[in-house]
Design an enzyme around this catalytic site. Structure first.
Site, PDB file in Angstrom:
ATOM      1  N   ILE A 116     -14.235  32.794 -57.249  1.00 10.29           N
ATOM      2  CA  ILE A 116     -13.823  34.363 -57.051  1.00 10.29           C
ATOM      3  C   ILE A 116     -14.377  35.207 -58.442  1.00 10.29           C
ATOM      4  O   ILE A 116     -14.344  35.832 -58.844  1.00 10.29           O
ATOM      5  CB  ILE A 116     -12.481  33.837 -56.541  1.00 10.29           C
ATOM      6  CG1 ILE A 116     -12.542  32.668 -55.162  1.00 10.29           C
ATOM      7  CG2 ILE A 116     -11.243  34.789 -56.792  1.00 10.29           C
ATOM      8  CD1 ILE A 116     -11.184  32.658 -54.509  1.00 10.29           C
ATOM      9  N   ASP A 117     -13.621  34.269 -59.281  1.00 10.40           N
ATOM     10  CA  ASP A 117     -13.570  35.225 -60.813  1.00 10.40           C
ATOM     11  C   ASP A 117     -15.168  36.503 -60.762  1.00 10.40           C
ATOM     12  O   ASP A 117     -14.575  37.334 -61.430  1.00 10.40           O
ATOM     13  CB  ASP A 117     -13.530  34.692 -61.754  1.00 10.40           C
ATOM     14  CG  ASP A 117     -12.122  33.801 -62.261  1.00 10.40           C
ATOM     15  OD1 ASP A 117     -10.900  34.057 -60.573  1.00 10.40           O
ATOM     16  OD2 ASP A 117     -11.280  33.029 -62.874  1.00 10.40           O
TER      17      ASP A 117
ATOM     18  N   HIS B   9     -10.623  27.521 -57.593  1.00  9.01           N
ATOM     19  CA  HIS B   9      -9.587  28.984 -57.645  1.00  9.01           C
ATOM     20  C   HIS B   9     -10.930  29.938 -58.056  1.00  9.01           C
ATOM     21  O   HIS B   9      -9.714  30.925 -58.868  1.00  9.01           O
ATOM     22  CB  HIS B   9      -8.257  28.973 -57.935  1.00  9.01           C
ATOM     23  CG  HIS B   9      -8.646  27.826 -59.321  1.00  9.01           C
ATOM     24  ND1 HIS B   9      -9.282  26.693 -59.694  1.00  9.01           N
ATOM     25  CD2 HIS B   9      -8.239  28.652 -60.382  1.00  9.01           C
ATOM     26  CE1 HIS B   9      -8.186  26.531 -60.712  1.00  9.01           C
ATOM     27  NE2 HIS B   9      -7.833  27.195 -61.445  1.00  9.01           N
ATOM     28  N   CYS B  10     -11.447  29.277 -59.059  1.00  8.72           N
ATOM     29  CA  CYS B  10     -12.792  30.223 -60.408  1.00  8.72           C
ATOM     30  C   CYS B  10     -13.264  30.854 -60.355  1.00  8.72           C
ATOM     31  O   CYS B  10     -13.745  32.395 -59.719  1.00  8.72           O
ATOM     32  CB  CYS B  10     -12.140  30.054 -61.700  1.00  8.72           C
ATOM     33  SG  CYS B  10     -10.415  29.593 -62.234  1.00  8.72           S
ATOM     34  N   ILE B  11     -14.248  29.711 -60.009  1.00  6.75           N
ATOM     35  CA  ILE B  11     -16.146  30.017 -60.091  1.00  6.75           C
ATOM     36  C   ILE B  11     -16.630  30.933 -58.756  1.00  6.75           C
ATOM     37  O   ILE B  11     -17.115  31.894 -59.157  1.00  6.75           O
ATOM     38  CB  ILE B  11     -17.089  28.639 -59.860  1.00  6.75           C
ATOM     39  CG1 ILE B  11     -16.717  27.992 -61.148  1.00  6.75           C
ATOM     40  CG2 ILE B  11     -18.026  28.923 -60.178  1.00  6.75           C
ATOM     41  CD1 ILE B  11     -17.119  28.605 -62.722  1.00  6.75           C
TER      42      ILE B  11
END
Length: 419
Positions: free
Chosen positions: A263-264, A259-261
């Site tokens: 997308i963010d 959910h992070c790498i």
């Protein structure tokens, strides 16, 4: 009776937060639009990897309750928004869930309330999107209520760091807002790190994950040319990390997920382009490299089979581990999905094994196998995509006809090719 905190969004971020707040005696109400999730939680059933059914039961005993009734926000001293922010089609964050949650809060906000956004987003969201919606009814942030951004830092499956002992970054609309947010989290989080304001807190989260994204891309690109130059990159990394300063080891793999790498960093890149009119080149190049790794793995798989005198088309390829990281069931943005789809598009018969995944809905054409070792013995090629602790990877490599290790964890074997 007043509720200490309403947590909106009861997933991988909101639920561990609710657990820690409950542990110190805070009265916590969880709010989610998913009726099934709410029913399961109230029945003592967990739906996230990091919390067991026993953990949920303990929370309920401490007074935790889940609901779909937004009117209960009015009971809260504090509201924490922990809803997802996926990528929109234009590459920016999809703020639909955030705007919906903020709308709920705006309808029930009252003087003295503390409102915290934890959902990852681009710098300026708290001030430009959240604050105007909350102030529409006449209350003023920093005067009538406190407004804070505190980025979530949950790492699913991390057995060392959780919601309690991971330092909490807190940035308020005003210094008084920051103090209120720090006091709230300080009751159940070991370390609170204040920032100058909401934009600094928003950007800190993006910097953390952009740093990882870029460094993963660096070793992924090195994996390609080290293979061509017949250099063992895994040995190179082991040698480099012996330096006690100035180096942090990152490792190549079949792609990035979670959910992070993936997308963010795109939020930051999008924001730079939209506001300043030029690209954040490091991020865009890293995205290009990391998103291309599944195709690179397919190409390498094709080469491995060619050396065995086999074509990829018609060959059976077994994928071991299809989640985005080891030892959890979370499949969000897993690189195994494009890997499997590209293998199937080239005519391979794709099978998979994962002790955490009973049904792989993202790739329905892939057949699940129950016995990894037996399936490895039957497959033309076995690819280790995710190294779960349940796998005896050396034994699986020995059982396989041909084994492709994308994680660099198998010891020397004449059957094994490493990324």
């Amino acid at each position: 009776m007043a509720v200490d905190a309403v947590i909106i969004g009861l997933g991988y971020v909101g639920l561990p937060l609710a657990q820690e707040a409950s542990r110190v005696g805070k009265t916590v109400l969880g709010l989610d639009i998913n009726e099934g999730v709410v029913a399961d939680l109230n029945a003592g059933r967990s739906h996230v990897d990091d919390l067991s059914d026993a953990d949920i039961a303990a929370m309920i005993e401490a007074g935790f309750e889940a609901t779909t009734d937004e009117s209960r926000i009015a009971e809260a001293k504090a509201v924490v928004i922990c809803v997802p922010t996926p990528l929109a089609e234009d590459g920016g964050p999809d703020l639909g869930a955030v705007e919906s949650a903020v709308g709920m809060v705006a309808r029930h906000i009252h003087p003295g309330m503390l409102v915290i956004l934890e959902s990852t987003t681009y710098p300026g969201t708290t001030d430009e999107v959240v604050r105007p919606a909350l102030e529409a009814g006449g209350l003023v942030a920093g005067q009538d209520f406190h407004l804070v951004f505190s980025p979530e830092r949950i790492d699913p499956g991390n057995e060392k760091f959780g919601a309690k002992n991971t330092p909490k970054v807190v940035g308020g609309h005003t210094p008084a807002c920051t103090e209120a947010g720090a006091a709230f989290y300080g009751a159940f989080v070991d370390t609170v790190v204040p920032t100058k304001g909401t934009r600094e807190a928003e950007t800190a989260k993006l910097l953390e994950n952009t740093y990882r994204h870029i460094n993963i891309a660096l070793v992924n690109e090195m994996a390609r040319f080290c293979h061509e130059l017949d250099i063992d990159l895994w040995d190179v990394i082991e040698a480099a990390k012996s330096k006690p300063f100035g180096f942090q080891a990152f490792y190549p793999g079949p792609g990035v997920g979670g959910h992070c790498i993936p997308i963010d960093p795109n939020y930051l890149s999008y924001n730079v382009r939209a506001r300043l009119g030029y690209p954040f080149r490091f991020v865009e190049l890293a995205q290009e490299i990391n998103s291309g790794m599944p195709a690179y793995v397919v190409s390498r798989a094709q080469d491995i089979l060619n050396e065995e005198g086999k074509a990829l088309k018609g060959s059976t390829v077994l994928l071991l581990g299809v989640t985005y990281k080891p030892n959890i069931a979370d499949q969000r943005e897993s690189p195994a999905v494009p890997l499997a789809k590209q293998l199937a598009a080239k005519g391979a018969i794709v099978r998979y094994h994962d002790p955490h995944v009973s049904t792989w809905r993202a790739v329905p054409e892939a057949q699940r196998v129950d016995d990894a070792a037996a399936a490895a013995g039957e497959a033309d090629l076995t690819v280790l995509v995710q190294s779960h602790r349940e796998y005896d990877v050396d034994a699986l490599a020995q059982a396989a006809r041909t084994f492709f290790d994308t994680r660099g964890v198998v010891t020397e074997s004449d059957k094994v090719t490493r990324l």
